[in-house]
Design an enzyme around this catalytic site. Structure first.
Site, PDB file in Angstrom:
ATOM      1  N   LYS A   9       0.838  -1.192   0.000  1.00  0.00           N
ATOM      2  CA  LYS A   9       0.000   0.000   0.000  1.00  0.00           C
ATOM      3  C   LYS A   9       0.881   1.253   0.000  1.00  0.00           C
ATOM      4  O   LYS A   9       2.014   1.177   0.478  1.00  0.00           O
ATOM      5  CB  LYS A   9      -0.918  -0.015   1.216  1.00  0.00           C
ATOM      6  CG  LYS A   9      -0.150  -0.087   2.530  1.00  0.00           C
ATOM      7  CD  LYS A   9      -0.945  -0.742   3.616  1.00  0.00           C
ATOM      8  CE  LYS A   9      -0.048  -1.165   4.750  1.00  0.00           C
ATOM      9  NZ  LYS A   9       0.949  -2.175   4.375  1.00  0.00           N
TER      10      LYS A   9
ATOM     11  N   TYR B 263      -2.946   4.142   6.733  1.00  0.00           N
ATOM     12  CA  TYR B 263      -3.337   3.218   7.802  1.00  0.00           C
ATOM     13  C   TYR B 263      -4.549   3.744   8.564  1.00  0.00           C
ATOM     14  O   TYR B 263      -5.470   2.989   8.897  1.00  0.00           O
ATOM     15  CB  TYR B 263      -2.182   3.031   8.784  1.00  0.00           C
ATOM     16  CG  TYR B 263      -1.041   2.196   8.273  1.00  0.00           C
ATOM     17  CD1 TYR B 263      -1.010   0.821   8.472  1.00  0.00           C
ATOM     18  CD2 TYR B 263       0.031   2.785   7.602  1.00  0.00           C
ATOM     19  CE1 TYR B 263       0.047   0.049   8.011  1.00  0.00           C
ATOM     20  CE2 TYR B 263       1.084   2.025   7.131  1.00  0.00           C
ATOM     21  CZ  TYR B 263       1.088   0.658   7.344  1.00  0.00           C
ATOM     22  OH  TYR B 263       2.132  -0.101   6.879  1.00  0.00           O
TER      23      TYR B 263
END
Length: 382
Positions: free
Chosen positions: A117, A200
């Site tokens: 990511k 996150y």
């Protein structure tokens, strides 16, 4: 149209999958790859194995190839590496700006793709990756390791079962003092505090509320330190979810280390300490009529992720988190940057996300003990 060499490699891959083992190439050998990804294969060895590495660093090529007993290729040899008959999948751990290019190239040769990511740097790149995987009938998974981590899954299940009533307010803080030079500080490599650690917080808010935000707003702090000549030092953000649920978070590359989130509901709250790091113990505190607190030991978070992806490949299962999960966060981060630039709230187009992580994805593995990394340092030094 696939070449004879690529077609032969695909046939061999199918035979290997029938033998219940998936062969991986790890692309990009920075600190995270060396400290977390490569050691994790020992915990995924029932259905996965490391078969090759890709790096442009001659010393990494020499030392890590010998250390792991696999061939190492340069980036200019990427397609040659993918043509190896033992290669079934790639794990992409490159700078953010290269995720889309290498994922598309891998998918077009018939290799499954597990990508770190953020999935890419804009929605178009994400869609290119998703379509390339669909066209080649391979799987694309975004590497959200916390979707398999027991503490996070316990928090999700507590919310889903109504332990804190209706979830209303999410807040989070994630920060550290970054050591320069670092690709996280280079704009042309996809650096920036939102891309690196803000993702996150965005993802946590989404999986705890089990919904997609409708509107976002952000403030940016440029910072006076020369480290932040190209990227921001810090960001503060607010996300409005359906039914007036709110999420807020602060992220920074220029403050002391933090990593917590809290979710407050109508009947209680939960709090997670050391929420986002792949090292260290996590503490989950659930407060309803009384207070329950538990600390979980350090665990390998990458091995379960690799093992799960291999299981999906071998058994023809849909992956969660998919490429669409990666795209969902990318569009939010892009909107947050837009808000910070314009000073205005940004409304998001409706986005339907059918899959969410569940407790069934939990896997527990002991911590790894990685050797000293080669030509790579952690972002906060040490």
């Amino acid at each position: 149209m696939a070449s004879g060499k690529q077609a032969g490699a695909r046939d061999t891959r199918r035979k290997r999958q029938e033998a219940r083992k998936v062969g991986y190439v790890v692309v990009g050998l920075g600190h995270f790859a060396q400290d977390a990804i490569l050691p994790a294969f020992q915990h995924a060895k029932k259905n996965s194995r490391l078969v090759a590495l890709v790096s442009g660093d001659p010393r990494k090529q020499r030392v890590l190839g010998k250390r792991h007993g696999v061939p190492v290729y340069g980036y200019e040899q990427f397609e040659e590496c993918l043509a190896l008959p033992e290669v079934d999948a790639v794990y992409i751990a490159l700078p953010n700006s290269l995720h889309a290019e290498y994922a598309v190239r891998a998918a077009r040769t018939g290799a499954h793709v597990l990508c770190e990511k953020p999935l890419a740097l804009d929605e178009r790149q994400c869609l290119d990756m998703i379509r390339a995987a669909e066209d080649s009938d391979v799987k694309l998974m975004t590497a959200y390791r916390l979707h398999f981590e027991s503490t996070h899954l316990a928090a999700m299940e507590a919310v889903r079962k109504g332990r804190i009533g209706e979830p209303r307010l999410f807040s989070s803080s994630f920060s550290f003092q970054i050591q320069a030079p670092n690709i996280r500080l280079e704009a042309d490599k996809g650096g920036g505090v939102l891309w690196d650690i803000g993702v996150y917080c965005v993802n946590a808010a989404r999986y705890l509320f089990r919904a997609e935000p409708e509107e976002v707003f952000a403030f940016r702090a440029r910072g006076r330190d020369e480290r932040f000549a190209e990227t921001e030092e810090a960001m503060s953000a607010v996300l409005r979810f359906p039914d007036d649920r709110l999420a807020s978070f602060n992220v920074s590359f220029g403050t002391a280390s933090t990593g917590t989130y809290q979710l407050v509901g109508t009947k209680g709250s939960l709090r997670l300490e050391n929420a986002y790091d792949y090292q260290g113990k996590m503490t989950l505190e659930l407060e309803t009529k009384g207070k329950k607190k538990r600390t979980l030991p350090v665990r390998d978070q990458i091995g379960p992720e690799i093992s799960y992806f291999s299981d999906c490949i071998l058994n023809g299962r849909e992956v969660e988190p998919s490429g669409w999960e990666g795209l969902a966060d990318v569009r939010i981060i892009r909107a947050l940057y837009q808000s910070a630039e314009t000073g205005r709230a940004v409304r998001l187009e409706p986005f339907e996300k059918r899959q969410r992580p569940t407790g069934e994805q939990e896997q527990r593995q002991p911590p790894t003990h990685p050797p000293e990394p080669v030509n790579a340092s952690p972002p906060m030094g040490g």
